[in-house]
Structures are given as structure tokens and as C-alpha cells.
Design a protein around this motif. Structure first.
Motif, PDB file in Angstrom:
ATOM      1  N   PRO A  79       5.529   5.273  -7.502  1.00 22.11           N
ATOM      2  CA  PRO A  79       6.637   4.343  -7.723  1.00 22.11           C
ATOM      3  C   PRO A  79       6.358   3.379  -8.875  1.00 22.11           C
ATOM      4  O   PRO A  79       5.272   2.829  -8.984  1.00 22.11           O
ATOM      5  CB  PRO A  79       6.725   3.579  -6.395  1.00 22.11           C
ATOM      6  CG  PRO A  79       6.138   4.514  -5.390  1.00 22.11           C
ATOM      7  CD  PRO A  79       5.030   5.210  -6.130  1.00 22.11           C
ATOM      8  N   ARG A  80       7.381   3.218  -9.726  1.00 23.59           N
ATOM      9  CA  ARG A  80       7.303   2.267 -10.829  1.00 23.59           C
ATOM     10  C   ARG A  80       8.665   1.596 -11.004  1.00 23.59           C
ATOM     11  O   ARG A  80       9.338   1.819 -12.018  1.00 23.59           O
ATOM     12  CB  ARG A  80       6.893   2.985 -12.113  1.00 23.59           C
ATOM     13  CG  ARG A  80       5.486   3.551 -12.086  1.00 23.59           C
ATOM     14  CD  ARG A  80       5.091   4.207 -13.400  1.00 23.59           C
ATOM     15  NE  ARG A  80       5.972   5.281 -13.826  1.00 23.59           N
ATOM     16  CZ  ARG A  80       5.851   6.557 -13.452  1.00 23.59           C
ATOM     17  NH1 ARG A  80       4.898   6.918 -12.638  1.00 23.59           N
ATOM     18  NH2 ARG A  80       6.693   7.463 -13.890  1.00 23.59           N
ATOM     19  N   PRO A  81       9.071   0.789 -10.042  1.00 23.90           N
ATOM     20  CA  PRO A  81      10.393   0.160 -10.168  1.00 23.90           C
ATOM     21  C   PRO A  81      10.447  -0.762 -11.391  1.00 23.90           C
ATOM     22  O   PRO A  81       9.476  -1.455 -11.694  1.00 23.90           O
ATOM     23  CB  PRO A  81      10.558  -0.620  -8.866  1.00 23.90           C
ATOM     24  CG  PRO A  81       9.205  -0.739  -8.286  1.00 23.90           C
ATOM     25  CD  PRO A  81       8.366   0.354  -8.846  1.00 23.90           C
ATOM     26  N   SER A  82      11.567  -0.749 -12.095  1.00 26.81           N
ATOM     27  CA  SER A  82      11.698  -1.574 -13.292  1.00 26.81           C
ATOM     28  C   SER A  82      12.410  -2.897 -13.016  1.00 26.81           C
ATOM     29  O   SER A  82      12.193  -3.867 -13.732  1.00 26.81           O
ATOM     30  CB  SER A  82      12.424  -0.805 -14.387  1.00 26.81           C
ATOM     31  OG  SER A  82      13.710  -0.433 -13.949  1.00 26.81           O
ATOM     32  N   MET A  83      13.245  -2.932 -11.981  1.00 27.29           N
ATOM     33  CA  MET A  83      13.921  -4.191 -11.653  1.00 27.29           C
ATOM     34  C   MET A  83      14.276  -4.237 -10.173  1.00 27.29           C
ATOM     35  O   MET A  83      14.577  -3.218  -9.570  1.00 27.29           O
ATOM     36  CB  MET A  83      15.167  -4.388 -12.515  1.00 27.29           C
ATOM     37  CG  MET A  83      16.221  -3.335 -12.334  1.00 27.29           C
ATOM     38  SD  MET A  83      17.669  -3.574 -13.379  1.00 27.29           S
ATOM     39  CE  MET A  83      17.008  -3.122 -14.964  1.00 27.29           C
ATOM     40  N   GLY A  84      14.172  -5.408  -9.608  1.00 27.56           N
ATOM     41  CA  GLY A  84      14.521  -5.610  -8.212  1.00 27.56           C
ATOM     42  C   GLY A  84      13.477  -5.076  -7.247  1.00 27.56           C
ATOM     43  O   GLY A  84      12.467  -4.490  -7.644  1.00 27.56           O
TER      44      GLY A  84
END
Length: 173
Positions: A106-111
Motif C-alpha cells: 500500500p502507498r496511499p497518496s491522499m487521505g
């Protein structure tokens, strides 16, 4: 446990990813020896390596299908890639299974994103094909297509982008 206090309901996993179900087997997922609890928070740097998955029970003849999805991709306010498939294993038993879609950390970019592990019990060994892409995977449709029925277990965690350690602001490209 009453449905209104079930962490999968409170976290919106039941509704966004799954229909209500009754857990019937223990599912343990751990990253770097840290066991996941529903709703816990992990950082992307803790998720680089594939997690360890432990399935309870002692029926060596039972086989399971496991998927990991992100229902909040690319952002919780606009999840137009929902559900993003992070990994998919079949014929998983007490020992090992077959990786159909390799693990993508996982590499979420926002939130703040929810990452959900869903376990289904298979009728027996079966052929399951990898989807053509990871985005817009649908756990419910997948379970129906392969006649998997309701999940037997699920667990989720939360994750958000880490700020860089230099203290400066990072620009998205």
C-alpha cells in the motif's frame, strides 16, 4: 457482537466491500510480527513486505481464497478505482497457497485508506484466474463468479501517506 459495534460495520467495510456475514474461522494477519486488529493504523513503510497470514483450524483438507483490497483508491473522497486489488491467493490452507496476483504494498497518496483482507472457504481446489487489472476489482462479484459464498473472515487496517522525514513539504507530481 451486535452489528452496530462490529468493527467491520463501524469501519464501513461491511457496506463498501462486503455484505454482512458471520465469521466462522480465525484469520491472523501480521506485518513484521505486528498482528492486525480491525481499524489499527499502519504506515506504508511498515507494509513493504508481504504480510504473514495464519488461518485457524486444523482441517488440512480445507482450502481458502484470500484477497486484499483498498476500497478507498485513489482517495477516500473520490474512490473511483474502488476496489484496488493488492493481492490474491487461492488454495490457501493451513500451510501454503498459490499466489494469483502478487502482493503490491500500500502507498496511499491522499487521505486515510482502509485495506481489507477477505477470506473465503473454497469448495475444493479450483482454478481461479487473475483479473486483467487491479483497479475496480469487486469482491462481491468475484465471490459470486467463483461460487465462494460469504466470507468466513475479514480484517482491515488504516493507512495514510507518510510525511517525509526532512520536515519540508512534499509536492505531488
Amino acid at each position: 457482537m451486535p452489528r452496530d459495534r462490529d468493527p467491520l460495520v463501524v469501519g464501513g467495510v461491511v457496506g463498501d466491500v462486503l455484505d454482512p456475514f458471520t465469521k466462522s474461522i480465525a484469520l491472523g494477519v501480521s506485518y513484521n510480527n505486528r498482528e492486525l486488529n480491525n481499524g489499527c493504523e499502519l504506515r506504508p513503510s511498515q507494509l513493504v513486505n508481504q504480510p504473514r497470514v495464519d488461518i485457524g483450524g486444523n482441517d488440512l483438507r480445507a482450502f481458502y481464497t484470500l484477497v486484499m483490497v483498498d476500497p478507498d483508491a485513489p482517495s477516500p473522497s473520490d474512490p473511483n478505482l474502488r476496489e484496488y486489488l493488492h493481492c490474491h491467493h487461492v488454495d490457501t490452507g493451513i500451510s501454503a497457497g498459490q499466489e494469483v496476483v502478487c502482493y503490491e504494498s500500500p502507498r496511499p497518496s491522499m487521505g486515510i485508506h482502509r485495506f481489507v483482507f477477505v477470506l473465503f472457504r473454497q469448495i475444493g481446489r479450483q482454478t481461479v484466474y487473475a483479473p486483467g487489472w487491479r483497479q475496480n476489482f469487486n469482491t462481491r462479484d468475484f465471490a459470486e463468479l467463483y461460487n465462494l459464498g460469504s466470507p468466513v473472515a475479514a480484517v482491515y487496517f488504516n493507512c495514510q501517506r507518510e510525511s517525509n522525514s526532512s520536515g519540508g513539504r512534499r509536492r505531488d507530481r
